[in-house]
Design a protein around this motif. Structure first.
Motif, PDB file in Angstrom:
ATOM      1  N   ALA A 224       6.760  -1.675 -48.122  1.00  0.00           N
ATOM      2  CA  ALA A 224       8.034  -1.222 -48.688  1.00  0.00           C
ATOM      3  C   ALA A 224       7.795  -0.191 -49.788  1.00  0.00           C
ATOM      4  O   ALA A 224       8.528   0.801 -49.892  1.00  0.00           O
ATOM      5  CB  ALA A 224       8.808  -2.412 -49.239  1.00  0.00           C
ATOM      6  N   ARG A 225       6.789  -0.420 -50.609  1.00  0.00           N
ATOM      7  CA  ARG A 225       6.439   0.552 -51.654  1.00  0.00           C
ATOM      8  C   ARG A 225       6.157   1.923 -51.045  1.00  0.00           C
ATOM      9  O   ARG A 225       6.676   2.950 -51.510  1.00  0.00           O
ATOM     10  CB  ARG A 225       5.216   0.054 -52.420  1.00  0.00           C
ATOM     11  N   ASP A 226       5.330   1.945 -50.002  1.00  0.00           N
ATOM     12  CA  ASP A 226       4.951   3.210 -49.383  1.00  0.00           C
ATOM     13  C   ASP A 226       6.139   3.878 -48.701  1.00  0.00           C
ATOM     14  O   ASP A 226       6.249   5.120 -48.706  1.00  0.00           O
ATOM     15  CB  ASP A 226       3.824   2.983 -48.375  1.00  0.00           C
ATOM     16  N   GLN A 227       7.050   3.097 -48.113  1.00  0.00           N
ATOM     17  CA  GLN A 227       8.237   3.661 -47.478  1.00  0.00           C
ATOM     18  C   GLN A 227       9.109   4.392 -48.493  1.00  0.00           C
ATOM     19  O   GLN A 227       9.590   5.508 -48.239  1.00  0.00           O
ATOM     20  CB  GLN A 227       9.047   2.556 -46.796  1.00  0.00           C
ATOM     21  N   MET A 228       9.323   3.773 -49.648  1.00  0.00           N
ATOM     22  CA  MET A 228      10.161   4.395 -50.678  1.00  0.00           C
ATOM     23  C   MET A 228       9.509   5.664 -51.221  1.00  0.00           C
ATOM     24  O   MET A 228      10.181   6.692 -51.393  1.00  0.00           O
ATOM     25  CB  MET A 228      10.426   3.391 -51.797  1.00  0.00           C
ATOM     26  N   ALA A 229       8.219   5.616 -51.471  1.00  0.00           N
ATOM     27  CA  ALA A 229       7.524   6.792 -51.994  1.00  0.00           C
ATOM     28  C   ALA A 229       7.513   7.920 -50.965  1.00  0.00           C
ATOM     29  O   ALA A 229       7.728   9.099 -51.294  1.00  0.00           O
ATOM     30  CB  ALA A 229       6.093   6.421 -52.384  1.00  0.00           C
ATOM     31  N   ARG A 230       7.303   7.555 -49.698  1.00  0.00           N
ATOM     32  CA  ARG A 230       7.258   8.565 -48.632  1.00  0.00           C
ATOM     33  C   ARG A 230       8.603   9.262 -48.469  1.00  0.00           C
ATOM     34  O   ARG A 230       8.668  10.474 -48.295  1.00  0.00           O
ATOM     35  CB  ARG A 230       6.825   7.900 -47.330  1.00  0.00           C
ATOM     36  N   ARG A 231       9.688   8.503 -48.545  1.00  0.00           N
ATOM     37  CA  ARG A 231      11.015   9.112 -48.387  1.00  0.00           C
ATOM     38  C   ARG A 231      11.325  10.062 -49.546  1.00  0.00           C
ATOM     39  O   ARG A 231      11.930  11.118 -49.350  1.00  0.00           O
ATOM     40  CB  ARG A 231      12.090   8.030 -48.303  1.00  0.00           C
ATOM     41  N   CYS A 232      10.905   9.713 -50.743  1.00  0.00           N
ATOM     42  CA  CYS A 232      11.116  10.601 -51.889  1.00  0.00           C
ATOM     43  C   CYS A 232      10.380  11.924 -51.676  1.00  0.00           C
ATOM     44  O   CYS A 232      10.935  13.008 -51.931  1.00  0.00           O
ATOM     45  CB  CYS A 232      10.640   9.931 -53.174  1.00  0.00           C
ATOM     46  N   ARG A 233       9.153  11.849 -51.198  1.00  0.00           N
ATOM     47  CA  ARG A 233       8.384  13.076 -50.970  1.00  0.00           C
ATOM     48  C   ARG A 233       8.997  13.919 -49.859  1.00  0.00           C
ATOM     49  O   ARG A 233       9.076  15.153 -49.966  1.00  0.00           O
ATOM     50  CB  ARG A 233       6.936  12.718 -50.631  1.00  0.00           C
ATOM     51  N   ARG A 234       9.439  13.245 -48.789  1.00  0.00           N
ATOM     52  CA  ARG A 234      10.050  13.985 -47.682  1.00  0.00           C
ATOM     53  C   ARG A 234      11.348  14.661 -48.094  1.00  0.00           C
ATOM     54  O   ARG A 234      11.743  15.686 -47.522  1.00  0.00           O
ATOM     55  CB  ARG A 234      10.298  13.035 -46.507  1.00  0.00           C
ATOM     56  N   ALA A 235      12.028  14.093 -49.091  1.00  0.00           N
ATOM     57  CA  ALA A 235      13.274  14.677 -49.587  1.00  0.00           C
ATOM     58  C   ALA A 235      13.007  15.786 -50.599  1.00  0.00           C
ATOM     59  O   ALA A 235      13.948  16.339 -51.189  1.00  0.00           O
ATOM     60  CB  ALA A 235      14.144  13.598 -50.217  1.00  0.00           C
ATOM     61  N   GLY A 236      11.733  16.109 -50.804  1.00  0.00           N
ATOM     62  CA  GLY A 236      11.388  17.158 -51.754  1.00  0.00           C
ATOM     63  C   GLY A 236      11.451  16.713 -53.197  1.00  0.00           C
ATOM     64  O   GLY A 236      11.544  17.538 -54.105  1.00  0.00           O
ATOM     65  N   ARG A 237      11.375  15.402 -53.442  1.00  0.00           N
ATOM     66  CA  ARG A 237      11.455  14.866 -54.800  1.00  0.00           C
ATOM     67  C   ARG A 237      10.176  14.112 -55.154  1.00  0.00           C
ATOM     68  O   ARG A 237      10.197  12.931 -55.485  1.00  0.00           O
ATOM     69  CB  ARG A 237      12.674  13.953 -54.934  1.00  0.00           C
ATOM     70  N   ALA A 238       9.057  14.819 -55.072  1.00  0.00           N
ATOM     71  CA  ALA A 238       7.782  14.196 -55.435  1.00  0.00           C
ATOM     72  C   ALA A 238       7.780  13.755 -56.889  1.00  0.00           C
ATOM     73  O   ALA A 238       7.015  12.860 -57.282  1.00  0.00           O
ATOM     74  CB  ALA A 238       6.634  15.167 -55.180  1.00  0.00           C
ATOM     75  N   ASP A 239       8.650  14.358 -57.702  1.00  0.00           N
ATOM     76  CA  ASP A 239       8.715  13.972 -59.115  1.00  0.00           C
ATOM     77  C   ASP A 239       9.158  12.515 -59.290  1.00  0.00           C
ATOM     78  O   ASP A 239       8.864  11.876 -60.306  1.00  0.00           O
ATOM     79  CB  ASP A 239       9.679  14.890 -59.880  1.00  0.00           C
TER      80      ASP A 239
END
Length: 285
Positions: free
Chosen positions: A67-82
């Motif tokens: 679940a941690r990795d899913q949330m982080a991955r979606r943020c990066r895919r949305a262009g919000r690596a910050d």
């Protein structure tokens, strides 16, 4: 109502619930049915955060690395690596408690290390007549006392371990004494698991001096802390969350419920005792 219309109505209701859950202010209690897209809602809530100029962050806490990795991955895919970087935090409950409530209070030497379990190292119980690894003894934590009490959960031993203990000349109380003594020696070398992290986090939050050093940085860094699958919290987890809530940290508890209900203000949990125990810290030399 026809089947297509009924399906559309259910979908519309689910979307309305998700929208409400995304916007409800903290502190909040967000119930959801199984398969309702909780991780999606939590990440959507996070993605609504302002840009990198945001002074405070949000902590997204899960019980699994998946679940941690899913949330982080979606943020990066949305262009919000910050949103996966400080002042934000995305991680497991173990890692959150370790980073913010335990590690800051540990000495730099020996280097403190968080283990997934005692199986990660060769930790044999010392001073007994059978060779048994420490990780084969499940432990329970009772947070209802000033200093949380712990015990070996004997009825959860696997078959092989139970046979070894029954064949031993040592009693269960003697085994428990040596189990905890062995564990303490490893902790003094800087090794800890999630069980010890919870015990230390509870003590730190209930101790005036320790909490005075830990809580202000937490409140300053996080505008809210979101806990996914909060129904999986143990009694110790709930005691820690209650103490954080009492200290003014805004919490959002997302839980899986068998019956649908409306997101709203978080219910009051049992307060697990005084915040300033007059006792030495656990696992101390």
């Amino acid at each position: 109502m026809s089947e297509p219309r009924h399906t559309e109505a259910k979908r519309a209701d689910a979307e309305a619930q998700q929208k409400t859950a995304t916007a409800v202010p903290a502190p909040a209690y967000v119930p959801a049915c199984p398969g309702a897209g909780k991780t999606h809602v939590i990440t959507s809530r996070h993605l609504q955060s302002p840009g990198p100029l945001l002074r405070q962050g949000r902590a997204l806490i899960s019980f699994t690395r998946v679940a941690r990795d899913q949330m982080a991955r979606r943020c990066r895919r949305a262009g919000r690596a910050d949103l996966v970087q400080a002042p934000h935090f995305i991680g497991t409950l173990d890692s959150f408690l370790w980073e913010f409530l335990v590690k800051p209070r540990r000495p730099a030497e020996p280097v403190p290390r968080l283990l997934e379990s005692w199986a990660s190292i060769k930790a044999l119980v010392e001073g007994v007549d059978r060779e048994v690894s420490l990780h084969r003894f499940p432990m329970a934590l009772d947070p209802s006392q000033d200093r949380a009490r712990e015990s070996v959960v004997w009825d959860k031993l696997d078959y092989d371990t139970r046979q070894l203990i029954e064949a031993s000349a040592y009693s269960r109380p003697a085994w428990q004494e040596r189990i905890f003594a062995t564990r303490k020696s490893w902790c003094e070398q800087g090794y800890f698991t999630g069980h010890e992290v919870r015990m230390l986090a509870l003590w730190n939050l209930r101790n005036a001096e320790a909490s005075a050093g830990l809580l202000p940085p937490l409140r300053s860094r996080f505008a809210e802390v979101v806990v996914d699958e909060a129904q999986d919290c143990s009694a110790a987890d709930l005691a820690i969350l209650q103490l954080l809530h009492d200290a003014g940290l805004p919490l959002v508890l997302v839980v899986t419920r068998t019956r649908p209900s409306t997101p709203g203000v978080a219910p009051s949990h049992r307060h697990w005792g005084p915040s300033r125990p007059a006792c030495p810290p656990p696992l101390s030399a």
